[in-house]
Design an enzyme around this catalytic site. Sequence first.
Site, PDB file in Angstrom:
ATOM      1  N   SER A 113       0.829  -1.202   0.000  1.00 35.53           N
ATOM      2  CA  SER A 113       0.000   0.000   0.000  1.00 35.53           C
ATOM      3  C   SER A 113       0.854   1.239   0.000  1.00 35.53           C
ATOM      4  O   SER A 113       1.998   1.226   0.441  1.00 35.53           O
ATOM      5  CB  SER A 113      -0.888   0.000   1.240  1.00 35.53           C
ATOM      6  OG  SER A 113      -0.055   0.124   2.380  1.00 35.53           O
ATOM      7  N   LYS A 114       0.255   2.309  -0.487  1.00 32.19           N
ATOM      8  CA  LYS A 114       0.923   3.608  -0.542  1.00 32.19           C
ATOM      9  C   LYS A 114       1.376   4.050   0.834  1.00 32.19           C
ATOM     10  O   LYS A 114       2.349   4.764   0.962  1.00 32.19           O
ATOM     11  CB  LYS A 114      -0.087   4.646  -1.053  1.00 32.19           C
ATOM     12  CG  LYS A 114      -0.006   4.874  -2.548  1.00 32.19           C
ATOM     13  CD  LYS A 114      -0.724   6.144  -2.902  1.00 32.19           C
ATOM     14  CE  LYS A 114      -2.012   5.792  -3.608  1.00 32.19           C
ATOM     15  NZ  LYS A 114      -2.739   6.908  -4.166  1.00 32.19           N
ATOM     16  N   ARG A 115       0.616   3.641   1.852  1.00 30.30           N
ATOM     17  CA  ARG A 115       0.942   4.091   3.201  1.00 30.30           C
ATOM     18  C   ARG A 115       2.335   3.644   3.639  1.00 30.30           C
ATOM     19  O   ARG A 115       2.977   4.283   4.442  1.00 30.30           O
ATOM     20  CB  ARG A 115      -0.117   3.595   4.203  1.00 30.30           C
ATOM     21  CG  ARG A 115      -1.085   4.674   4.612  1.00 30.30           C
ATOM     22  CD  ARG A 115      -2.313   4.094   5.265  1.00 30.30           C
ATOM     23  NE  ARG A 115      -3.113   3.361   4.286  1.00 30.30           N
ATOM     24  CZ  ARG A 115      -3.555   2.128   4.472  1.00 30.30           C
ATOM     25  NH1 ARG A 115      -3.270   1.470   5.568  1.00 30.30           N
ATOM     26  NH2 ARG A 115      -4.281   1.538   3.542  1.00 30.30           N
TER      27      ARG A 115
END
Length: 515
Positions: free
Chosen positions: A282-284
């Site tokens: 994920s981008k996170r």
Amino acid sequence: MDKKVRVRFAPSPTGYMHVGNFRTALYTYLFAKKTGGEFLLRIEDTDKNRFVENSIENIITLLEWSGLIYSEGVFVNPKSKISNSKQNPNSEMTNSTSYPDLVEIGNFGPYIQSERLDSYKEYAQKLIENGTAYYCFCTEQDLEAMRNEQIANKQAPMYNRSCLKLSTEEIQQKIAAGEKYVIRQKINTEGFTKYTDLIRGEIEFKNELLDDQILMKSDGYPTYNFANVVDDHLMSISHVLRGEEYVSSTPKYIQLYQNFGWDVPEFAHLPLLLNPDKTKLSKRQGDVAVEDYIKKGYLKEAIINFVVLLGWNIGDGSTQEVFSLAELEQVFDLKRVHKAGAVFDLKKLDWLNAQYIKKLSVDELYEKSLEFFAQKDFYNNAAPDVKTETYLKKVLQIEQERLNNLSEVGENNQFFFAPIAYDKVMLNWKDMLPEALQESLQKSIETLSGIAEENWELKNIEEKLFAVAGDKKGDLLWPLRVALSGAQKSPSPMELAWVLGKTESLQRLQNALER
Ligand code: GLU
């Protein structure tokens, strides 16, 4: 006879190129190369809410940059302003009717889904006629209420088929009255749908668990779930390679193929990409766009090499991990794609990138590094004589062995670009006395002064300094290092002197002596 291999990369123009999508493109391309098949680019732009301006152009540019050449599908118009295309087969081009900068090439077009709406309508109609699809007039509120009730009854939320009960007359009346509708697939709920995934093997789903999914939306656009089937059939696609997230929808697609009486293509579902903590990438937890890695100074070769290893290895007892694209075209095999999720390990990317950086010639490294120097304040504020090609190439030659990515250029060696400042006690090697320090600096000055400008070569500098250093190398080299760099960690003092040049080196030594 086996069907001719035709495969597609079918991205949606939703912004950047996710690493997972790039991997799909790469595997699909390699599979086509390996099998002598055709590789085409189709654009799936039916979700208007997720459309991002310029992302099709971005996809095309990225494929071209990476060398994943296709000869059919969507291209940037070579006549358009934004074109820098090398990838233009001389076959006939058709202008895209929805994107002025794009053209389409091939006998199976259009290759942009928003230009194929008539086709989806026609095929949805066929399913209505043969009883495997139906109109649904349920509103958002109806569906919401249905879901809540099912959840309250501990049932899996799915469409309850209330519109299937409508008579032909009722349907006609509603349509005539302008009521909004969608078209749903009428799932065959008996028995099982099975398929053999080329990566996962036998997969079986109980049909009664499949939902009557929407095929056509109320705005006249197809859903992805419908368009992918119609297009893959009409474009004669033999093998569908895509992410694992589509495994559970595939039985519904297979039923659609069957409802039309079409051959079902082969399926290969690629493993998920995982963060190091094994959650879905994920981008996170870091960058997921290929563009981000390019911006950070990762080389194309390293990115491709890294991405191919996300779910594939060469096997057969070999531990080889470094592969060029040309090599992959020979050795890639779908049979060696893993089922298990692939961990996105940036250390591996750094390692691969370092390998490829080492292989560059100084000229190549220089060309590629310029834009990264230009992003740094220490470089932009530096004097003109340290921004010359000769000087930068020397810096790069010293740094080449140590770089993980190009955005690191100069970063750890800013003393090559700016005046230095340091605490003078740093000059002392261990418990050196002031006289010894003076003597050491003097010795360096004498030695370096004795080397003529035209002999200012690294080897020469090393030889001369080592000769005078004798056994007590630290006594000579430590003060020299600090005098030249102002730092405790740096390339070797000889390398420093070589890059800085005779005049600047002597100047810095003189400054040290005065302090
Ligand atoms: N447009 C879909 C996506 O970007 C493609 C999936 C497929 O290859 O069928 O995820």
